[in-house]
Structures are given as structure tokens and as C-alpha cells.
Scaffold this active site. Structure first.
Site, PDB file in Angstrom:
ATOM      1  CD  GLU A  45      -3.061  -0.413   0.018  1.00 36.23           C
ATOM      2  OE1 GLU A  45      -3.030  -0.102  -1.182  1.00 36.23           O
ATOM      3  OE2 GLU A  45      -3.689  -1.399   0.442  1.00 36.23           O
ATOM      4  CG  HIS A  46      -0.160   4.854   0.583  1.00 36.66           C
ATOM      5  ND1 HIS A  46      -0.588   6.042   0.049  1.00 36.66           N
ATOM      6  CD2 HIS A  46      -1.203   4.357   1.283  1.00 36.66           C
ATOM      7  CE1 HIS A  46      -1.839   6.264   0.445  1.00 36.66           C
ATOM      8  NE2 HIS A  46      -2.236   5.252   1.180  1.00 36.66           N
ATOM      9  CG  ASP A  48       0.470   2.821  -6.533  1.00 37.75           C
ATOM     10  OD1 ASP A  48       0.696   3.658  -5.625  1.00 37.75           O
ATOM     11  OD2 ASP A  48      -0.637   2.745  -7.129  1.00 37.75           O
ATOM     12  CB  SER A 137     -10.472   0.684  -7.655  1.00 38.90           C
ATOM     13  OG  SER A 137      -9.339   1.055  -6.974  1.00 38.90           O
ATOM     14  CB  SER A 138     -16.365   2.333  -8.028  1.00 37.95           C
ATOM     15  OG  SER A 138     -16.246   3.509  -7.270  1.00 37.95           O
ATOM     16  CD  GLU A 171      -8.379   8.503 -10.201  1.00 38.14           C
ATOM     17  OE1 GLU A 171      -8.875   7.671 -10.984  1.00 38.14           O
ATOM     18  OE2 GLU A 171      -8.667   8.547  -8.995  1.00 38.14           O
ATOM     19  CG  ASP A 183      -6.380   1.847  -7.546  1.00 35.03           C
ATOM     20  OD1 ASP A 183      -5.722   0.995  -6.928  1.00 35.03           O
ATOM     21  OD2 ASP A 183      -6.792   2.901  -7.038  1.00 35.03           O
ATOM     22  CE1 TYR A 235      -3.169   7.515  -2.720  1.00 36.41           C
ATOM     23  CE2 TYR A 235      -2.637   9.273  -4.247  1.00 36.41           C
ATOM     24  CZ  TYR A 235      -2.615   7.949  -3.902  1.00 36.41           C
ATOM     25  OH  TYR A 235      -2.020   7.028  -4.756  1.00 36.41           O
TER      26      TYR A 235
HETATM   27  C1  GLA Z   1      -5.263   4.529  -4.183  1.00 30.38           C
HETATM   28  C2  GLA Z   1      -4.482   4.898  -5.438  1.00 30.38           C
HETATM   29  C3  GLA Z   1      -3.433   3.834  -5.773  1.00 30.38           C
HETATM   30  C4  GLA Z   1      -2.551   3.522  -4.547  1.00 30.38           C
HETATM   31  C5  GLA Z   1      -3.415   3.269  -3.325  1.00 30.38           C
HETATM   32  C6  GLA Z   1      -2.579   3.123  -2.075  1.00 30.38           C
HETATM   33  O1  GLA Z   1      -6.031   3.397  -4.396  1.00 30.38           O
HETATM   34  O2  GLA Z   1      -5.353   5.050  -6.522  1.00 30.38           O
HETATM   35  O3  GLA Z   1      -2.649   4.260  -6.851  1.00 30.38           O
HETATM   36  O4  GLA Z   1      -1.617   4.533  -4.333  1.00 30.38           O
HETATM   37  O5  GLA Z   1      -4.363   4.312  -3.109  1.00 30.38           O
HETATM   38  O6  GLA Z   1      -1.786   1.997  -2.167  1.00 30.38           O
END
Ligand code: GLA
Length: 401
Positions: A45-46, A48, A137-138, A171, A183, A235
Site C-alpha cells: 500500500e502506498h 505504487d 476502485s469503482s 485521474e 488500480d 493522499y
Molecule cells: C489509491 C491509489 C493507488 C494507490 C493506493 C494506495 O487506491 O489510486 O494508486 O496509491 O491508493 O496503495
């Protein structure tokens, strides 16, 4: 086990029903049927946008977009989930955001125009069963299903990777969330019963089998009901902090967080300062956990995987600081429960959803435990989704007799 034939029949019936709905709105049959899944992230997580590793899976929940070309420049979309329609005209109001779900469609038109694609308007009907604004991730699924539909309608010849990257860019630059690629990538490349081990620096990826059912396990999604808008949450701030921390320690040998060990990082603690040190420590340790999780899956060792999920949550809560009390509740219940092997927040955090690896037989009692605790704490009543690992995006021309 449900026979494959009945699953196919179910999808055929669903497709026909959606075609009928499209006809009801637009008075004709759609040319294409495009579908893209939401996702969970098992771990990573976090990482990418920090050139690290991730291990997401597509889920069996989709955003479906049925569409036809129009002769003019109007994009007219009906969104079933919101019982709402929206329109915009290409060229004129393309650059102004309208707010809400239509901006994900507009963003795709915008990014394709930047690329020089020549497009016309469309009629589109959007349906989905990915829980909305839940961190599953909709929005990526809507972007990817829109891109697949436009790719087919206007013969754009985009490759799957290009589509994932364009969706991410729309995005980043249109919607304003500086997200990484995870995502959109998983929505395009997901595969049934596989997690995708993606190296976000080289974009090399590998499918890792993940058979839960034969071990009597399931993935429970716990939706806190706490909604956050990523564009206005912290974020982007976390992304900036992680970049600043790297800049402080970068040299010819350290270009990314992959080039530094935890021991080496510890020595730079005072140079980094506490906040930057913590952000960096999360990324360095999370990358290691992703690699260990892949090894655990290869060895069918779900106990080890569960431990890594708990550790990931601790790091996101304490070092990256993107959790919230409602997400921590899942972790706390998971730690106390006999039937939960591991649990963590999934996705960006600040609300949204968590996942738990749970023995299927214990699911009802685990859900009850969480609901009771949430009630005691005065949290919103959460919702739960038992998800399967599903296929990535697909598009085809509709066949109507
Ligand atoms: C969201 C972002 C992803 C990723 C996650 C955290 O889903 O869209 O790119 O950074 O947060 O891992």
C-alpha cells in the site's frame, strides 16, 4: 461449486437485461459492451507511486458501460447507480470539471484528446456493482471501461498497458488525484484466482495463484462507510512527503526506496526528521512484505500471509498514518478473533474499506463481532462484502438478433 455453464448463462442474461435498459434510455441497441472490475489490494500500500511493489487482485464486481457512437459531439451518459444523466460537448466544455462521476468519463475524453485521438460523441449507459466510494476502485473501473469502449468504437488500437496508463494519467491530471498505477493496472490485467505481483518501476508483472476456497478461506471486505474524497484528502500530501523524504537521502546509489535497506535507513533517521523517516520506513518495509507475501502464496502458507497483513496495517497506521479508528477496528477484531488469519486496510485509507482473510465457517461470527464493536464505539454501521478474485476488463460488440 457453481457450474461454469450457469455462470455464463448468468452473464448472458445480465448482458441482455442491460442492453434492454440501454434501449429504454436511448431507443436503440448499444454497439459495445465494456466491463471493468474493482479491486482489493492484498498488500503493498502506498508503494505504487514510490516505484515499489504491489499485489492487488481484481474482484467479481464490475462497472459496465454500454455505448454507441453518435453523429455529433455530445457525450450523453446515464448512470444507473445514481439514477442520473450527464452530458458534455467535446471541444467546448471539455476542460471544465463538472464534479461527480461524469468527470471520470470526461477525463478519459480529455486525455485521449491530448494524445491527438479523433473522437465523436457517444451515448452510454453505466451500470455497476462495485460499492461506490468505498476504496474498491469503482472510479478506476469506470475509467477503464470507458477507455475500452472508446478504443473499440473509434478503433484507437491502444494496448492494454497504454489503457491502464492513460486512465491513470487522466485521474492524475484531470481529476487531480496523484494516484499510482495500481488500480487501473489491475482493472485491466486482473485474472480469476490470481493476484498480480507488479513491479511499479519496471512494470514487469507476474500472476500469483491464490486458491482460498480449497483451504476453506475467504476474503471479507469490510466497508467502514467512512467516505473520503481522495482529491481533498491527505493522499496527495503523503505522496509529496514520501518524495521529499527520498530527495533527502537520494544519491548516486539510492534512486528509489528499493535501493536502501531498513538498517541503512535507520542511520539516516536524524537527517530525515521524524515524519519523513516514518514515511520512508513504511515504504521500505512494505516492499519487503510484498515480496514475503508472494513467497507465502507460492508456499500456500496463509498463516504467514495473514501475519504480513497485520504488519502492513501497523505500518500504515503508525508510520504512513493513513488509517482511521474505523479501519483500526478491523485490525483489532482480527487480532482477537480465532477465525481471522490477517486483516488490514486496503487502498488509500482515510476511510474506505479493509480486508480480512477469514475461515469461511467463521464469517458470520466475525462479522457480528465487528458490527457489535462498531456499535459500541458509536461508529457508522459497516457493510460487508464477500468477494471472489475475478477477471480483468473485457469489451465486445453486442450481438443482437
Ligand atoms: C489509491 C491509489 C493507488 C494507490 C493506493 C494506495 O487506491 O489510486 O494508486 O496509491 O491508493 O496503495
Amino acid at each position: 461449486m457453481i457450474p461454469l455453464l450457469s455462470i455464463k448463462l448468468f452473464y448472458l442474461q445480465m448482458e441482455n437485461a442491460l442492453i434492454q435498459s440501454y434501449c429504454g434510455v436511448f431507443g436503440s441497441v448499444p454497439e459495445v459492451f465494456s466491463s471493468a472490475p474493482g479491486r482489493i489490494n492484498i498488500i503493498g500500500e502506498h508503494t505504487d507511486y514510490n516505484s515499489g511493489y504491489v499485489l492487488p487482485t481484481a474482484i467479481d464486481r464490475h462497472v459496465v458501460l454500454l455505448a454507441s457512437k453518435r453523429a455529433d459531439n455530445i457525450v450523453h451518459v446515464w448512470a444507473d447507480s445514481y439514477k442520473q444523466e450527464a452530458r458534455f460537448r467535446l471541444g467546448e466544455d471539455r476542460d471544465t470539471k463538472q464534479g461527480g462521476w461524469i468527470d471520470y468519463v470526461k477525463g478519459i475524453y480529455w486525455i485521449l484528446a491530448q494524445k491527438g485521438a479523433s473522437l465523436r460523441g457517444i451515448n452510454a449507459y453505466v451500470w455497476g456493482n462495485v460499492p461506490l466510494e468505498s476504496g474498491l476502485s469503482s472510479s478506476a473501473a469506470l475509467e477503464v471501461s470507458t477507455l475500452h469502449a472508446l478504443n473499440m468504437l473509434f478503433a484507437l488500437h491502444l494496448t492494454p498497458l497504454e489503457m491502464a496508463q492513460l486512465a491513470q494519467k487522466s485521474e492524475n491530471d484531470y481529476v487531480g488525484v496523484k494516484c499510482g498505477l495500481m488500480d487501473q493496472f489491475i482493472s485491466v490485467f486482473g485474472k480469476k484466482d490470481r493476484a498480480v505481483f507488479l513491479d511499479c518501476e519496471t512494470l514487469e508483472y507476474e500472476y500469483i495463484p491464490i486458491y482460498l476456497t480449497r483451504k476453506g478461506l475467504g476474503i471479507l471486505v469490510y466497508d467502514t462507510g467512512v467516505r473520503r474524497d481522495l482529491a481533498t484528502s491527505d493522499y496527495n500530501k503523503r505522496r509529496a512527503e514520501a518524495t521529499e523524504a527520498l530527495e533527502k537521502i537520494a544519491n548516486s546509489g539510492i534512486r528509489s526506496y528499493r535501493d536502501i535497506t531498513l538498517n541503512e535507513l535507520q542511520k539516516k533517521r536524524s537527517k530525515l526528521g521524524e515524519t519523513h523517516f516514518r514515511r520512508a520506513r513504511h515504504v521500505v518495509t512494505e516492499n519487503e512484505r510484498v515480496k514475503k507475501a508472494v513467497d507465502a502464496l507460492r508456499a500456500d502458507d496463509f498463516l504467514e500471509l495473514g501475519k504480513l497483513l497485520f504488519q502492513s496495517h501497523e505500518s500504515l497506521r503508525d508510520d504512513y498514518q493513513v488509517s482511521c479508528p474505523e479501519l483500526d477496528l478491523l485490525y483489532d477484531c482480527g487480532k482477537r478473533s480465532q477465525v481471522c488469519l490477517g486483516a488490514r486496510m486496503t487502498g488509500a485509507g482515510f476511510g474506505g474499506s479493509g480486508i480480512a482473510l477469514v475461515q469461511k465457517s467463521g464469517l458470520p461470527s466475525f462479522k457480528k463481532m465487528i458490527s457489535d464493536e462498531a456499535r459500541k464505539k458509536g461508529f457508522k454501521q459497516p457493510s460487508f462484502h464477500e468477494v471472489e478474485i475475478g477477471e480483468g476488463a473485457r469489451v465486445h460488440r453486442t450481438q443482437v438478433d
